[in-house]
Every structure is written in structure tokens, then in C-alpha cells.
Design a protein around this motif. Sequence first.
Motif, PDB file in Angstrom:
ATOM      1  N   GLN A  60      -9.077  18.577  10.750  1.00 53.92           N
ATOM      2  CA  GLN A  60     -10.063  18.049  11.684  1.00 53.92           C
ATOM      3  C   GLN A  60     -11.491  18.261  11.176  1.00 53.92           C
ATOM      4  N   ASP A  61     -11.647  19.125  10.200  1.00 52.54           N
ATOM      5  CA  ASP A  61     -12.962  19.481   9.659  1.00 52.54           C
ATOM      6  C   ASP A  61     -13.410  18.430   8.639  1.00 52.54           C
ATOM      7  N   GLU A  62     -14.529  17.784   8.912  1.00 52.24           N
ATOM      8  CA  GLU A  62     -15.015  16.700   8.055  1.00 52.24           C
ATOM      9  C   GLU A  62     -15.375  17.196   6.653  1.00 52.24           C
ATOM     10  N   LYS A  63     -15.989  18.352   6.557  1.00 51.72           N
ATOM     11  CA  LYS A  63     -16.362  18.903   5.255  1.00 51.72           C
ATOM     12  C   LYS A  63     -15.107  19.180   4.408  1.00 51.72           C
ATOM     13  N   ARG A  77     -12.216  17.698   4.743  1.00 52.19           N
ATOM     14  CA  ARG A  77     -11.611  16.414   4.410  1.00 52.19           C
ATOM     15  C   ARG A  77     -12.302  15.780   3.203  1.00 52.19           C
ATOM     16  N   LYS A  78     -13.624  15.891   3.133  1.00 53.18           N
ATOM     17  CA  LYS A  78     -14.342  15.362   1.966  1.00 53.18           C
ATOM     18  C   LYS A  78     -13.922  16.101   0.702  1.00 53.18           C
TER      19      LYS A  78
END
Length: 65
Positions: free
Chosen positions: A27-30, A32-33
Motif C-alpha cells: 500500500q506504500d507508494e514509495k 511500490r516505486k
Amino acid sequence: MNNLKEANIRKAIWHIRRHLNELLNSQDEKYRKHEMFHLRSSIECLERVMNNEKPYPPMDREEVF
């Protein structure tokens, strides 16, 4: 297909699956990147192996780790 190439393909696919799984469950965007970067790198590695090139161009290594 030789044994090393086959083993490298299996390892690269394993890495790709692992990164995809992490992307689907995060769920963490950082994070995921970060995983997207590694996924792209693993796909590029697989492409090099399929084209009979070294998996990691700057390194003198024949095996995917």
C-alpha cells in the motif's frame, strides 16, 4: 538450451514474480516505486539472458543471482 541459460531464465522469472507479488500486496507508494525499479531491472536482465548476453553488463558474471 544450455543449463546455465535455463537456470538464469528460471531465476530471472522468479525475481519478476517476487517483485510483482510485492507490488500487488503493498500500500506504500514509495515502496511500490522501489519495487517497480527492481521489476524493470529483472525484466531487462531476463531480456539479456534470452538474447545470449551477460545478465549484468558492467559485471563479469555469467549467472543471475
